[in-house]
Design an enzyme around this catalytic site. Structure first.
Site: not given
Length: 267
Positions: A46-48
Site C-alpha cells: 500500500s505504501e513504499t
C-alpha cells in the site's frame, strides 16, 4: 554484499503478521520520480517509503502502487523503525522527516513509536449520492471532507466491522480515500474505523495512520476525551493511541521489521 537498503515493516502492530506492511527504501543514488513510482508499483504494497539523509534529518517520500501521496502514517512509522533498528539513528534520537506535509517527527516513548503529524480537520458536507450507494442500509451519522479524504460516520462498531461497501462506487470518488468510522462498543477502545482508497490502487488499507489525523480531532470533539485508543478494523487490524495537541496529532504505535535485502539498482 552491500548493507541492506530495502526493508519490509509491519506498522501499528507488535506481531509479524498484523498491522499494515510498508516497504522502506534508502536509495544508493539519485533516481527519478518515475523510477521511484515504478519501484513502488513493482513492490506493490500500500505504501513504499523512500529516505535520503539531509542536514536536518531525512527527506521522506511515499508512493502507493499508483501515485505519490502527501501524507502517510504507517510508512513513516516503518521508516523510523528501520532507522533505529539499523543503527542509522540512536535509540533516543528524535528523527525529523522533511515531507510534502512539512516537517514530521518520530520518537520512542513509553514502549511505542510516537509520530507528530499535522491535524487534517474535516468539515461537514451535504451527503453525496455516492455515499448512500456505497454503504446501502447503513445509518449515516455524519459526512465530512478534508483536503485528502472523505469521512463517513455510521451507527455501530459492529456495522463498521462487518460491512461490505460497493467498491465499484468507491472507485469513482474523487479523493485519496474514504474513512468509515463509529464510536467503539468494545471496552478499552474509543472509536473504530476502516479506510478505502481504490483510486490509489488500494481496495482497503489495513491501518492508516494519516486517516487518524482527521479521526482524532473529530472524535476528540465528539467524545470530549484526549488521548484516545483507536482500532482500524481491517482483516489484519491495527491499534493506535491518538492525542490532539493544538493543531497537531500524536500517533502512537508499534512496528515489526519482517524482511530486509537489497534492491538491484538499474538505470
Amino acid at each position: 554484499m552491500n548493507a541492506p537498503d530495502l526493508f519490509r515493516v509491519n506498522a501499528f502492530t507488535d506481531r509479524p503478521f498484523g498491522g499494515n506492511p510498508a516497504a522502506v527504501c534508502l536509495p544508493e543514488k539519485i533516481v527519478s520520480t518515475e523510477y521511484l513510482q515504478a519501484m513502488a508499483t513493482d513492490i506493490n504494497l500500500s505504501e513504499t517509503a523512500f529516505l535520503w539523509p539531509i542536514e536536518e534529518g531525512f527527506r521522506l517520500r511515499w508512493f502507493t502502487p499508483k501515485h505519490e501521496v502527501d501524507l502517510c502514517g504507517h510508512a513513516t512509522l516503518a521508516s523510523a523503525k528501520v532507522l533505529w533498528e539499523t543503527g542509522r539513528c540512536e535509540q533516543d534520537q528524535v528523527i525529523r522527516f522533511s515531507t510534502k506535509s512539512g516537517w514530521l517527527e518520530a520518537r520512542q516513548e513509553a514502549g511505542r513509536i510516537r509520530l507528530d503529524f499535522p491535524e487534517e480537520h474535516v468539515s461537514a458536507i451535504p451527503i453525496p449520492e455516492w455515499v448512500t450507494q456505497a454503504f446501502p442500509g447503513e445509518e449515516l451519522v455524519y459526512v465530512g471532507k478534508n483536503r485528502m479524504d472523505f469521512l463517513v460516520e455510521i451507527k455501530g462498531e459492529s456495522n463498521v466491522r462487518s460491512m461490505t461497501p460497493a467498491h465499484e462506487v468507491l472507485a469513482t470518488v474523487p479523493s485519496r480515500g474514504i474513512i468509515v468510522t463509529a464510536q467503539a462498543e468494545t471496552e478499552g477502545l474509543d472509536f473504530v474505523s476502516r479506510f478505502f482508497a481504490p483510486a490509489h490502487g488500494i481496495e482497503e488499507d489495513p491501518v492508516t495512520g494519516s486517516a487518524h489525523c482527521a479521526l482524532a480531532p473529530y472524535w476528540q470533539e465528539k467524545l470530549g476525551k484526549n488521548p484516545m485508543e483507536a482500532f482500524q478494523a481491517s482483516d489484519r487490524g491495527g491499534y493506535l493511541r491518538v492525542e490532539v495537541k493544538g493543531n497537531r496529532v500524536l500517533l502512537g504505535g508499534n512496528a515489526v521489521l519482517t524482511a530486509q535485502g537489497n534492491w538491484v539498482w538499474g538505470d
